[in-house]
Design a protein around this motif. Structure first.
Motif, PDB file in Angstrom:
ATOM      1  N   PHE A 121       0.771  -1.471  -0.096  1.00  0.00           N
ATOM      2  CA  PHE A 121      -0.114  -0.069   0.149  1.00  0.00           C
ATOM      3  C   PHE A 121       1.258   0.607  -0.176  1.00  0.00           C
ATOM      4  CE2 PHE A 121      -2.656  -3.521   2.107  1.00  0.00           C
ATOM      5  CZ  PHE A 121      -4.131  -2.848   1.083  1.00  0.00           C
ATOM      6  N   GLN A 122       0.666   2.206  -0.667  1.00  0.00           N
ATOM      7  CA  GLN A 122       1.266   3.452  -0.607  1.00  0.00           C
ATOM      8  C   GLN A 122       0.131   4.128  -0.320  1.00  0.00           C
ATOM      9  OE1 GLN A 122       4.182   3.689  -2.621  1.00  0.00           O
ATOM     10  NE2 GLN A 122       3.979   6.262  -1.125  1.00  0.00           N
ATOM     11  N   PHE A 123       0.670   5.342   0.992  1.00  0.00           N
ATOM     12  CA  PHE A 123       0.261   5.957   2.476  1.00  0.00           C
ATOM     13  C   PHE A 123       0.333   7.560   1.757  1.00  0.00           C
ATOM     14  CE2 PHE A 123      -0.750   2.262   5.525  1.00  0.00           C
ATOM     15  CZ  PHE A 123      -1.648   2.081   5.300  1.00  0.00           C
ATOM     16  N   PRO A 124      -0.619   8.535   2.475  1.00  0.00           N
ATOM     17  CA  PRO A 124       0.230   9.430   1.714  1.00  0.00           C
ATOM     18  C   PRO A 124       1.257   9.901   2.911  1.00  0.00           C
ATOM     19  CG  PRO A 124      -1.678   9.928   3.325  1.00  0.00           C
ATOM     20  CD  PRO A 124      -1.535   8.664   2.560  1.00  0.00           C
ATOM     21  N   GLU A 125       2.188  10.655   2.180  1.00  0.00           N
ATOM     22  CA  GLU A 125       3.386  11.412   3.127  1.00  0.00           C
ATOM     23  C   GLU A 125       3.017  12.192   4.412  1.00  0.00           C
ATOM     24  OE1 GLU A 125       6.279  10.628   3.283  1.00  0.00           O
ATOM     25  OE2 GLU A 125       6.409   9.209   1.324  1.00  0.00           O
ATOM     26  N   ASN A 126       3.182  11.986   5.711  1.00  0.00           N
ATOM     27  CA  ASN A 126       2.569  13.131   6.368  1.00  0.00           C
ATOM     28  C   ASN A 126       3.802  14.192   7.144  1.00  0.00           C
ATOM     29  OD1 ASN A 126       0.115  13.566   7.939  1.00  0.00           O
ATOM     30  ND2 ASN A 126       0.984  12.105   9.989  1.00  0.00           N
ATOM     31  N   PHE A 127       5.091  14.429   6.319  1.00  0.00           N
ATOM     32  CA  PHE A 127       5.845  15.399   7.091  1.00  0.00           C
ATOM     33  C   PHE A 127       6.705  15.758   6.134  1.00  0.00           C
ATOM     34  CE2 PHE A 127       4.781  13.566  10.966  1.00  0.00           C
ATOM     35  CZ  PHE A 127       4.400  14.724  12.070  1.00  0.00           C
ATOM     36  N   ASN A 128       7.135  16.996   6.071  1.00  0.00           N
ATOM     37  CA  ASN A 128       7.907  17.475   5.024  1.00  0.00           C
ATOM     38  C   ASN A 128       8.913  18.326   5.444  1.00  0.00           C
ATOM     39  OD1 ASN A 128       9.349  18.029   2.201  1.00  0.00           O
ATOM     40  ND2 ASN A 128       7.598  18.944   1.979  1.00  0.00           N
ATOM     41  N   ASN A 129       9.484  18.057   6.396  1.00  0.00           N
ATOM     42  CA  ASN A 129      10.427  19.325   6.514  1.00  0.00           C
ATOM     43  C   ASN A 129       9.830  20.396   7.289  1.00  0.00           C
ATOM     44  OD1 ASN A 129      13.152  17.211   6.234  1.00  0.00           O
ATOM     45  ND2 ASN A 129      11.997  17.875   4.415  1.00  0.00           N
ATOM     46  N   PRO A 130       9.335  20.348   8.398  1.00  0.00           N
ATOM     47  CA  PRO A 130       8.760  21.393   8.610  1.00  0.00           C
ATOM     48  C   PRO A 130       9.174  23.028   9.171  1.00  0.00           C
ATOM     49  CG  PRO A 130       8.278  19.797  10.364  1.00  0.00           C
ATOM     50  CD  PRO A 130       8.522  19.087   9.233  1.00  0.00           C
ATOM     51  N   TYR A 131      10.219  22.161  10.017  1.00  0.00           N
ATOM     52  CA  TYR A 131      11.554  23.460  10.590  1.00  0.00           C
ATOM     53  C   TYR A 131      11.567  24.246   8.958  1.00  0.00           C
ATOM     54  CZ  TYR A 131       9.962  20.578  15.075  1.00  0.00           C
ATOM     55  OH  TYR A 131       9.708  20.809  16.155  1.00  0.00           O
ATOM     56  N   ILE A 132      11.909  23.563   8.465  1.00  0.00           N
ATOM     57  CA  ILE A 132      12.618  24.527   7.342  1.00  0.00           C
ATOM     58  C   ILE A 132      11.683  25.721   7.052  1.00  0.00           C
ATOM     59  CG2 ILE A 132      14.283  23.110   7.242  1.00  0.00           C
ATOM     60  CD1 ILE A 132      12.707  22.589   4.281  1.00  0.00           C
ATOM     61  N   SER A 133      10.112  25.881   7.414  1.00  0.00           N
ATOM     62  CA  SER A 133       9.336  26.848   7.263  1.00  0.00           C
ATOM     63  C   SER A 133       9.143  28.290   7.282  1.00  0.00           C
ATOM     64  CB  SER A 133       8.084  26.515   7.882  1.00  0.00           C
ATOM     65  OG  SER A 133       7.780  25.080   7.839  1.00  0.00           O
ATOM     66  N   ARG A 134       9.307  29.043   5.898  1.00  0.00           N
ATOM     67  CA  ARG A 134       9.530  30.133   6.621  1.00  0.00           C
ATOM     68  C   ARG A 134       8.012  31.211   6.765  1.00  0.00           C
ATOM     69  NH1 ARG A 134      12.891  31.803   0.752  1.00  0.00           N
ATOM     70  NH2 ARG A 134      14.574  29.962   1.277  1.00  0.00           N
ATOM     71  N   SER A 135       7.439  29.934   8.109  1.00  0.00           N
ATOM     72  CA  SER A 135       5.983  31.119   8.012  1.00  0.00           C
ATOM     73  C   SER A 135       5.146  29.998   9.085  1.00  0.00           C
ATOM     74  CB  SER A 135       5.037  31.665   7.433  1.00  0.00           C
ATOM     75  OG  SER A 135       4.281  30.887   5.774  1.00  0.00           O
ATOM     76  N   ILE A 136       4.156  31.019   9.472  1.00  0.00           N
ATOM     77  CA  ILE A 136       3.403  29.352  10.236  1.00  0.00           C
ATOM     78  C   ILE A 136       2.059  28.952   9.197  1.00  0.00           C
ATOM     79  CG2 ILE A 136       1.980  29.362  12.056  1.00  0.00           C
ATOM     80  CD1 ILE A 136       4.599  29.468  13.015  1.00  0.00           C
ATOM     81  N   THR A 137       2.044  29.787   8.052  1.00  0.00           N
ATOM     82  CA  THR A 137       1.129  29.200   6.861  1.00  0.00           C
ATOM     83  C   THR A 137       1.839  28.183   6.699  1.00  0.00           C
ATOM     84  OG1 THR A 137       0.260  31.747   6.775  1.00  0.00           O
ATOM     85  CG2 THR A 137       0.358  29.474   4.752  1.00  0.00           C
ATOM     86  N   GLU A 138       2.780  27.943   6.177  1.00  0.00           N
ATOM     87  CA  GLU A 138       3.990  27.378   5.487  1.00  0.00           C
ATOM     88  C   GLU A 138       4.313  25.586   6.677  1.00  0.00           C
ATOM     89  OE1 GLU A 138       8.662  26.203   3.164  1.00  0.00           O
ATOM     90  OE2 GLU A 138       7.736  28.179   3.881  1.00  0.00           O
TER      91      GLU A 138
END
Length: 335
Positions: A121-138
């Motif tokens: 099964f191919q599940f959706p990704e859940n995290f994508n390096n959140p601490y490199i975000s440039r805003s809380i929206t990102e």
């Protein structure tokens, strides 16, 4: 029934909705390959290593420091009162928890995704390096991605989404995140955490996004610091404890006549590795390479050998830690 009982998605991991895997339940050929099973094994072991080799090591010290700041727990070096704990030490505890919760949550998601791939099964990704975000929206586009989609589809859009007046839009954002905080736990600190993030989402719309564009990559730092403060609200056992801890971070003494607590080389090395793994993807080439490795479905001979060796080493190290340590909290399950 198979979808409901599918083990990898039941306890921890991405929020998998039926339509995302409906075709995979009937068409098994696409993912029943040796390459997918090997890639799934690597993903599972990678998640296990994140959990036990990074999250647990940092979480143990985060618990210790939070206890020192809030309760004055005895320490073999300090001897200690909360007032004797410095602001830098309080920040260290908050940063440790910031990395703990990321590597714990993303580690369990990796394990679920890996188990899914091993059984086709191919599940959706859940995290994508959140601490490199440039805003809380990102940040919320990169953190617990499937939960963000769920909140969008079942809370934000039914409230009117962004097809409403500006004031109503801000109210919708704040409402969604306050409810998100309440969903994580029925306590005031979780509601405050949701309101905190909702506030910065509104401020992003007002002016912070324009400011972050001017700052460029430098905006990663203030976004990370905002996130660290937010995690204190999430980690504390009550709103009173959270506010007391945040106050200590900003108004506590910078120095005391007592030495800074000694932590082992292993702790500092783990903290450094957590920072490297969290922020390295700020370099676009590294992020693209990382995503390509995780998404691989057809492996060449060298890639298969490399994945096999890496999986073996990480699995041995993880098992050694599990056997030798009695600190293994399951914080993802709590939320």
């Amino acid at each position: 029934m198979l979808y409901i009982m599918l083990f990898p998605k039941m306890i921890a991991g991405p929020i998998v909705r039926f339509h995302e895997i409906a075709e995979q339940l009937t068409d098994r050929a696409a993912f029943e390959t040796v390459d997918h099973k090997l890639a799934g094994l690597f993903r599972f072991v990678l998640g296990l290593a994140k959990k036990v080799l990074i999250a647990n090591v940092l979480g143990e010290q985060a618990d210790h420091i939070f206890g020192m700041v809030l309760h004055g727990e005895p320490d073999h070096i300090f001897g200690t009162e909360p007032a004797l704990v410095t602001a830098p030490l309080a920040w260290l505890g908050a940063v440790c928890y910031t990395f703990q919760i990321y590597f714990d949550f993303s580690g369990y998601s990796d394990m679920a995704i890996g188990l899914g791939r091993m059984i086709g099964f191919q599940f959706p990704e859940n995290f994508n390096n959140p601490y490199i975000s440039r805003s809380i929206t990102e940040f919320w586009q990169r953190w617990h991605i499937t939960l963000g989609r769920w909140m969008r589809d079942y809370l934000y859009i039914p409230l009117g989404g962004n097809r409403v007046s500006t004031g109503r839009l801000y109210a919708n954002l704040w409402t969604v995140f306050i409810l998100s905080g309440f969903w994580h736990g029925a306590a005031w600190n979780f509601i405050a955490w949701g309101a905190f993030h909702g506030l910065f989402l509104v401020l992003d719309r007002l002016f912070l996004l324009r400011l972050s564009k001017r700052l460029g990559p430098l905006s990663i730092l203030p976004t990370f610091l905002i996130t660290v403060v937010g995690w204190v609200l999430f980690r504390a056992e009550s709103l009173t404890d959270a506010l007391r801890y945040v106050q200590h971070m900003f108004t506590g003494p910078l120095f005391t006549d007592r030495p800074f607590p000694y932590y082992t080389t292993r702790f500092w090395l783990t903290l450094g590795l957590a920072a490297v793994f969290s922020f390295a993807a700020a370099i676009p080439r590294i992020e693209r390479r990382e995503l390509a490795i995780l998404a691989h479905s057809q492996l060449r001979g060298r890639e298969a050998v490399a994945l096999g060796i890496a999986s073996s080493i990480l699995l041995v190290l993880s098992v050694m830690y599990i056997v030798g340590s009695n600190f293994n909290p399951f914080i993802y399950f709590r939320f």
